[in-house]
Design a protein around this motif. Structure first.
Motif, PDB file in Angstrom:
ATOM      1  N   UNK A  12       0.822  -1.208   0.000  1.00 48.87           N
ATOM      2  CA  UNK A  12       0.000   0.000   0.000  1.00 48.87           C
ATOM      3  C   UNK A  12       0.855   1.257   0.000  1.00 48.87           C
ATOM      4  N   UNK A  13       2.022   1.193   0.628  1.00 51.57           N
ATOM      5  CA  UNK A  13       2.880   2.369   0.750  1.00 51.57           C
ATOM      6  C   UNK A  13       3.824   2.539  -0.426  1.00 51.57           C
ATOM      7  N   UNK A  14       3.738   1.660  -1.430  1.00 50.70           N
ATOM      8  CA  UNK A  14       4.635   1.756  -2.569  1.00 50.70           C
ATOM      9  C   UNK A  14       6.044   1.305  -2.233  1.00 50.70           C
ATOM     10  N   UNK A  15       6.993   1.682  -3.055  1.00 51.18           N
ATOM     11  CA  UNK A  15       8.396   1.298  -2.852  1.00 51.18           C
ATOM     12  C   UNK A  15       9.257   2.163  -3.761  1.00 51.18           C
ATOM     13  N   UNK A  16      10.569   2.089  -3.544  1.00 53.43           N
ATOM     14  CA  UNK A  16      11.514   2.814  -4.409  1.00 53.43           C
ATOM     15  C   UNK A  16      12.785   1.996  -4.537  1.00 53.43           C
ATOM     16  N   UNK A  17      13.479   2.215  -5.638  1.00 53.79           N
ATOM     17  CA  UNK A  17      14.728   1.483  -5.873  1.00 53.79           C
ATOM     18  C   UNK A  17      15.602   2.267  -6.849  1.00 53.79           C
ATOM     19  N   UNK A  18      16.858   2.419  -6.496  1.00 56.36           N
ATOM     20  CA  UNK A  18      17.824   3.049  -7.404  1.00 56.36           C
ATOM     21  C   UNK A  18      18.284   2.008  -8.422  1.00 56.36           C
ATOM     22  N   UNK A  19      18.250   2.381  -9.693  1.00 60.80           N
ATOM     23  CA  UNK A  19      18.635   1.464 -10.761  1.00 60.80           C
ATOM     24  C   UNK A  19      19.577   2.162 -11.731  1.00 60.80           C
ATOM     25  N   UNK A  20      20.353   1.357 -12.437  1.00 63.81           N
ATOM     26  CA  UNK A  20      21.205   1.862 -13.506  1.00 63.81           C
ATOM     27  C   UNK A  20      20.838   1.144 -14.786  1.00 63.81           C
ATOM     28  N   UNK A  21      20.479   1.914 -15.802  1.00 59.35           N
ATOM     29  CA  UNK A  21      20.103   1.355 -17.095  1.00 59.35           C
ATOM     30  C   UNK A  21      21.238   1.565 -18.087  1.00 59.35           C
TER      31      UNK A  21
END
Length: 372
Positions: free
Chosen positions: A163-172
């Motif tokens: 419910x609170x979502x999420x976040x993540x650092x990524x490198x493309x």
């Protein structure tokens, strides 16, 4: 209790290697904690596929989301169908829409920024070639639509309701080997509701599956067909005009069809990325900038329009669209900006969409007349 029994039944079927029947939850808030319990998607031979009763679909010009690819599906209760309307379909209670966000992977597991699709209409997504990030569900209940964000586990076995979502650092990594850092955000339920309230005060509405977005060919497992015609043949759509007469169609992003003008391409992009807020009844209607398809290109669409109260968001530009001068246009500044107080759209991206901005730049550069 009924919802719990349905959830348990679905989990037992999944454990036996069979796809659980799609759930029908017309009321209440006893939502499954795992995506698999919905029965919309399932794993088969290392692939993520839609259930046999679930139909995949795609959009002419999609919303940009940090270069993520999306696998979209629709399911309706047996015997039910959506009713065609040019602006917005009337979907039956019980309709379930899913949108799975993923990135293609290279052989070393690196995430790719590429336009190359890895979706196979017959087998689904090869889990060795993709990284699943999230799946969003829109469920049509009797009292309206509800948005549910599911985040995929690290082992890619299932996604769980967050419910609170999420976040993540990524490198493309691009096809040319260039790297791009993104701060990927899974929206919380309230943010989902905020973006999907296309008409102020009317609650959540589906944004993508509309006539102008769906009016395109799709490579189904049994062959290529127009999506709207296919929906009608499957019994999922009623009232489609014969021969698609008068049915609107947005431009095909990245591969425009013959005859699709630069203006149509740019306006289709702004429609997909901006008009859910910037329309006569949307949350951004007070800005006076309307980017929906029905608004003629003129001052209300931004041509030589001074902002109402952009403040820092103007980037010291004077008008939203300066014909012939994209660098002097507030619209370009906000599409390129990464400043949370200025960037547009406000949610759904942490980087600028280079290809989309370039398209809108070319269109504005082609405009004549200037501002007196």
């Amino acid at each position: 209790m009924k919802g719990l029994l349905s959830l348990l039944a679905g989990l037992l079927l999944a454990a036996c290697g069979e796809a659980p029947a799609p759930l029908y939850l017309p009321q209440g808030e006893d939502y499954p904690e795992t995506l698999s319990a919905w029965g919309m998607l399932h794993r088969v031979d290392g692939h993520l596929q839609q259930n046999a009763e679930v139909l995949p679909y795609d959009l002419n010009t999609p919303l940009f989301s940090d270069y993520a690819h999306k696998m979209r599906t629709v399911w309706m209760p047996k015997g039910e169908a959506a009713v065609y309307a040019e602006a917005r379909f009337d979907y039956p209670v019980g309709t379930v829409l899913t949108k799975t966000f993923y990135y293609p992977k290279d052989e070393q597991g690196g995430l790719l920024r590429t336009n190359l699709s890895v979706y196979d209409p017959q087998r689904g997504l090869d889990l060795k070639r993709v990284r699943l990030v999230e799946t969003r569900i829109l469920l049509h209940q009797r009292d309206g639509w509800v948005a549910l964000p599911y985040v995929w586990d690290a082992d890619q076995r299932d996604a769980r309701l967050e419910w609170a979502g999420a976040s993540e650092a990524m490198t493309l990594v691009s096809d040319a080997g260039q790297t791009l850092a993104v701060d990927y955000q899974v929206p919380d339920a309230n943010q989902c509701a905020g973006c999907h309230e296309e008409r102020h005060g009317l609650g959540i509405q589906p944004l993508g599956p509309k006539a102008r977005h769906l009016n395109k060919d799709f490579a189904y497992a049994d062959g290529v067909d127009n999506q709207l015609v296919h929906w009608q043949q499957r019994g999922l759509l009623e009232g489609l005009p014969a021969g698609l007469a008068g049915v609107p169609q947005n431009a095909l992003f990245g591969q425009p069809r013959a005859g699709e003008s630069l203006e149509q391409q740019a306006r289709s992009y702004l429609d997909a990325n901006c008009s859910h807020c910037h329309n006569p009844q949307g949350p951004a209607r007070t800005s006076g900038l309307l980017l929906d398809p029905a608004t003629p290109f003129g001052i209300r669409y931004g041509r030589c329009k001074q902002p109402v109260a952009a403040g820092k968001g103007s980037g010291n530009r004077l008008v939203d669209i300066q014909p012939g001068a994209p660098g002097d246009s507030i619209l370009i500044y906000r599409l390129e900006s990464l400043d949370p107080s200025a960037m547009m759209p406000e949610l759904g991206r942490s980087t600028a969409h280079a290809e989309g901005v370039e398209l809108v730049r070319r269109w504005i550069a082609s405009l004549e007349g200037g501002c007196s």
